[in-house]
Design a protein around this motif. Structure first.
Motif, short mmCIF file in Angstrom:
data_model
loop_
_atom_site.label_atom_id
_atom_site.label_comp_id
_atom_site.label_asym_id
_atom_site.label_seq_id
_atom_site.Cartn_x
_atom_site.Cartn_y
_atom_site.Cartn_z
N ILE A 259 0.84 -1.21 0.00
CA ILE A 259 0.00 0.00 0.00
C ILE A 259 0.87 1.26 0.00
O ILE A 259 0.48 2.30 -0.52
N THR A 260 2.08 1.16 0.56
CA THR A 260 3.00 2.30 0.49
C THR A 260 3.67 2.36 -0.88
O THR A 260 3.85 3.44 -1.45
N GLY B 260 -5.11 -2.26 -7.77
CA GLY B 260 -4.14 -3.02 -6.97
C GLY B 260 -4.13 -2.52 -5.53
O GLY B 260 -4.12 -3.31 -4.57
N GLU B 261 -4.13 -1.21 -5.39
CA GLU B 261 -4.11 -0.66 -4.05
C GLU B 261 -5.39 -1.04 -3.29
O GLU B 261 -5.34 -1.41 -2.12
N LEU B 262 -6.52 -0.99 -3.99
CA LEU B 262 -7.78 -1.36 -3.33
C LEU B 262 -7.78 -2.84 -2.95
O LEU B 262 -8.26 -3.22 -1.88
N GLU C 247 -16.61 2.07 -1.76
CA GLU C 247 -17.14 3.24 -2.46
C GLU C 247 -16.00 4.20 -2.80
O GLU C 247 -15.18 4.54 -1.95
N TRP C 248 -15.96 4.62 -4.03
CA TRP C 248 -14.92 5.55 -4.51
C TRP C 248 -15.03 6.89 -3.80
O TRP C 248 -16.13 7.41 -3.61
N PRO D 204 -8.49 6.99 0.20
CA PRO D 204 -8.90 5.60 0.39
C PRO D 204 -10.42 5.46 0.27
O PRO D 204 -11.16 6.31 0.75
N GLN D 205 -10.84 4.38 -0.40
CA GLN D 205 -12.27 4.14 -0.56
C GLN D 205 -12.93 3.83 0.78
O GLN D 205 -12.26 3.41 1.73
#
Lengths: 640, 255
Positions: free
Chosen positions: A529-530, A569-571, A612-613, A619-620
């Motif tokens: 995530i970083t 990918g991050e999500l 949710e975007w 961040p969602q």
């Protein structure tokens, strides 16, 4: 904007849910149907089936594919077969059993009522396909043949040699082309969807880029159906086709559609390992090979002798050792993780040490080469073509690879996303497979959604729009969306960086595979995530897209897709991090039994996680749809 | 290994094309042919030059998207192998490899190695289907299909629609593709109701786009799925029969 996750499935006995829904839904009369315009994006099994079926009903349909022909969609590559609860074998199959197997195989993370409907319509799919002339395998008496597949104790899989997906897609494609000939479907090949257009919170159209001329076009409709497949290519190396991507689904997500269970991805255990840095994709070898092949690695990690020279006592048949009851036939997720453990501990074989052996010498000794050739000849040939090694002489080398995405856009019982008028079908939605998909169920779901679900459910939304024209493409919402797509195209062309798109896609894939692949843990996910936003920043500033918009420009096509993969990918990592349990394809190392098996936490995580975007770089927000199991009893899976 | 590639470059259908020569060092023999082109493109991009456009998707020989003339052979030197399944070990150190797009009047070049194969879709649109609207199908086992018939239909249906047959044919004929599609549907019982109409429609649409068949047999040799030219004979026979059976058309549409 706050998202409500209501499935909308009728209550009462599960057997009656779908009938109740169909009876309670308002119908659109035939004269009104032709006043509705529907946009179908993607022409794989779900898209082609939906476009053809809706056009037959009288709707005006526009179908979009970024391929040169609808028949190229990746559904075509499915080998094994398609499940249906026909019980032609008289071996105890039923709609209920298919439903039960699918919920259990999905490790109890799917919505019961959706799965039940899937099992119900599975029988109609086979009828439909046979009527279209799909050449399914036959018995000598002329009736349909079946075979068994993983995760089931009955023979319910229909197949057409090793090319079932191809034949089913050609069937749906031919139905689609018939409608094109009749003028009820307008086909837009080489058109890639780059945005969903919304007005007053409802989907009213899409923006496409013509991959031949670069022209950015607006299309309006009363409803938009996304049938755009899965996102396994976020890992760079996967069994998906080169062009499979998340862009359509992701753009919908950015317009308000919640993205559900993104971390539920399936890793297929029997693929051919990568041979070098420039490998572009991985090739799947049918799971059926594990019926007769024995999987092993040398006991000594430093043993570099050719496989045939490693004596029997120095081989570790690790699946047979760990899972004496199921041996080499444990389910996909378990076989995959076991192979990873061996490779990670240095026992991997092959020049790059990135595989395990799948050995047929015992089977050849037991059955004779002729029988083995009859059963697996075409697969052996395919393997030899790629690796130049004959599995008759030397064991195959295999390794797991990303294969299918169970996660996808959140949809309710009618397949509508959280954006009214926007639907998601097939692999693009999250609905039926929970945390793990059983073999031969992907084809079933794509066709169920397209042929038998959407033709009914779309009417319930359209009936609320009677008498309303589609939002014209002259409306400012279209101009705005077109401008944003155009400025994105300009942005990439003016970046003038130094590295190719593929270079960044490979780097992205490495991070994802290492930290969010077969096994995940808190440290790795936090690291990813970083790292991902940093790499994305580098990508956005230093990617090199040459050429121009106004002609075929494959780098330009890819760059937007990879950009979306970064955000996805991050999500995925955030989703995997928040889900503090192991279930199906999602294995958190912190959550395992003493024997190293997945440990679910039904008390805290028996829900669909829908995100949710909330804007780029933000961040969602997580929303939960609780899952209730009224019919299938929650149990721990065991294969010892 | 080290190879030299002569690759066709062309801006679009209207421009003149040319060969461009590139020396490619340190290629792995285990690479697929298309991965070799990926490497070429990667190097071109690093050098600030536009990459070579070529089509591919599944890279496992089933989607039919890829297709290159390699040293004058459609899909290259390996038998029954699509371009994406061809590997560099089939070539030798120091080889010069000439790479061209499919060459046929029906397939205009869109860019470099990409051609427009939409006439193949037009043939299907003309009649390559069995009309069976969703929902009305009887139980699947009500229509027994003899195994031999089903197997023969599957042999034809295995066609991936890549267009190699057209590219390999000196006449650029579309017979192998059309006959495979037609035979699949004309063989099975479900396809009988529209058999004669389908045959006329598909054959005549084919002839509007492609050259004539003069039995060279190059198509069968080039076909990555090994589709037999026996299907062309089958189609010809059905075409003659269709002219007789379509009584409503005799003396009217086809005097």
């Amino acid at each position: 904007m706050s998202i409500q996750l209501e499935s909308g499935a009728p209550g009462g006995p599960i057997q009656d849910s779908w009938d109740t829904y169909r009876f309670d839904t308002a119908l659109v009369n035939p004269n009104n149907k032709r006043r509705f315009e529907l946009l179908v994006v993607g022409t794989g099994l779900a898209g082609a089936a939906a476009a053809a079926s809706l056009a037959q009903l009288g709707y005006q349909v526009k179908a979009f594919t970024f391929h040169d022909s609808p028949r190229r969609a990746h559904s075509i590559a499915a080998q094994g077969g398609i499940n249906a609860a026909k019980n032609y074998k008289n071996d105890g199959d039923s709609v209920y059993r298919l439903f039960y197997d699918t919920v259990k195989g999905g490790d109890f993370r799917a919505r019961e009522r959706n799965v039940y409907r899937l099992a119900q319509v599975s029988v109609n799919i086979i009828d439909q396909c046979v009527a279209q002339g799909v050449p399914f395998a036959r018995e000598y008496g002329g009736l349909l043949d079946n075979r068994s597949f993983g995760g089931a104790q009955v023979s319910r899989t229909f197949y057409a040699r090793g090319q079932t997906g191809q034949q089913l897609l050609l069937g749906a494609y031919s139905a689609l082309m018939e409608q094109v000939a009749k003028g009820t479907v307008t086909l837009f090949p080489k058109a890639e969807m780059l945005d969903v257009v919304t007005k007053d919170g409802r989907a009213c159209g899409i923006i496409t880029r013509n991959l031949q001329t670069g022209s950015i076009e607006s299309h309006s409709g009363h409803a938009v159906l996304l049938c755009t497949g899965g996102y396994s290519n976020v890992f760079y190396l996967s069994t998906n086709a080169m062009n499979c991507n998340v862009t359509a689904a992701w753009r919908a997500h950015r317009k308000g559609a919640a993205f559900a269970n993104p971390c539920f991805t399936q890793i297929h255990p029997t693929c051919i390992p990568a041979s070098d840095e420039f490998q572009s994709k991985l090739t799947l070898m049918s799971e059926s090979l594990r019926n007769d092949g024995r999987i092993w690695v040398p006991r000594d990690p430093d043993d570099k002798r050719p496989a045939r020279q490693v004596p029997e006592p120095e081989r570790d048949y690790f699946l047979e050792r760990r899972y004496p009851a199921f041996g080499n036939l444990v389910p996909r997720d378990i076989a995959s993780r076991a192979a990873k453990r061996e490779v990670d501990s240095g026992h991997g074989v092959g020049q790059l040490g990135n595989g395990v052996y799948l050995d047929f010498s015992e089977a050849i000794g037991r059955l004779g080469e002729a029988v083995v050739r009859e059963r697996y000849g075409n697969l052996f040939e395919m393997y030899e073509r790629i690796t130049d090694e004959s599995p008759y002489q030397t064991p195959m080398r295999i390794y797991p690879a990303p294969h299918y995405a169970m996660g996808g856009l959140w949809v309710d019982y009618s397949l509508m996303t959280t954006v009214p008028g926007l639907y998601a079908l097939g692999e693009a939605n999250f609905s039926d497979h929970g945390a793990n998909r059983l073999g031969a169920s992907a084809l079933m779901q794509g066709l169920a959604d397209g042929y038998f679900v959407i033709p009914y459910t779309v009417g319930s939304y359209l009936s609320t729009l009677l008498g309303q024209a589609a939002v014209p493409t002259t409306d400012p919402v279209f101009a705005e969306a077109r401008a944003s797509v155009t400025s994105e195209v300009d942005r990439w062309l003016s970046t003038k960086g130094t590295h190719s798109v593929d270079h960044y896609h490979r780097e992205l894939g490495k991070i994802m595979w290492e930290n969010c692949g077969m096994a995940r843990n808190r440290v790795g996910l936090e690291k990813a995530i970083t790292e991902l936003p940093q790499l994305r920043e580098d990508f956005r500033n230093n990617v090199r897209v040459l050429g121009q918009n106004e002609s075929v420009n494959q780098s330009l096509e890819k760059v937007a897709r990879v950009d979306d993969f970064f955000e996805l990918g991050e999500l995925m990592c955030r989703d995997a991090l928040h889900r503090e349990e192991s279930c199906g394809g999602h294995f958190r190392e912190e959550h395992q039994t003493d024997e190293g098996e997945a440990k679910r936490d039904d008390e805290h995580f028996a829900y669909v996680g829908a995100w949710e975007w909330s804007g780029h770089g933000e961040p969602q927000v997580l929303h939960q749809e609780p899952l209730e199991f009224d019919y299938v009893k929650l149990t721990q899976r065991s294969y010892k | 290994m080290n190879v030299t590639v002569r690759v066709w470059r062309q801006e679009d259908a209207g421009s003149a094309g040319r060969f461009e020569t590139h020396q490619l060092d340190d290629i792995s023999a285990d690479m697929s042919f298309l991965e070799m082109l990926d490497v070429l493109n990667e190097r071109l991009i690093e050098a600030g030059r536009e990459p070579v456009a070529f089509d591919s998707d599944c890279r496992e020989g089933i989607c039919g998207t890829c297709g290159l003339m390699i040293n004058g052979q459609a899909h290259g030197p390996a038998e029954a192998t699509a371009t994406c399944q061809l590997h560099m070990r089939k070539f030798s150190e120091g080889d010069t490899i000439t790479i061209e797009p499919w060459r046929a009047a029906a397939f205009p070049i869109m860019r470099d190695l990409i051609v427009d194969r939409s006439p193949l879709d037009a043939v299907i649109e003309a009649g390559g289907f069995i009309s069976a609207d969703t929902g009305g199908a009887p139980d699947a086992n009500l229509i027994p299909v003899p195994k031999t018939v089903s197997d023969a239909a599957m042999d034809a249906a295995a066609c991936i629609g890549c267009g190699a047959c057209v590219a390999a044919c000196p006449n650029s004929a579309g017979q192998l593709f059309t006959s495979a599609k037609l035979a699949h549907l004309n063989l099975v019982p479900q396809g009988q109701a529209q058999r004669w109409e389908r045959t006329i429609d598909m054959v005549e649409t084919m002839e509007a786009f492609f050259g004539s068949c003069t039995n060279y047999g190059e198509c069968e040799k080039a076909c990555p799925k090994g589709i037999s030219i026996d299907f062309i004979a089958y189609m010809n026979r059905d075409f003659v029969k269709a002219k007789m059976k379509n009584r409503k058309l005799i003396g009217q549409k086809f005097p």
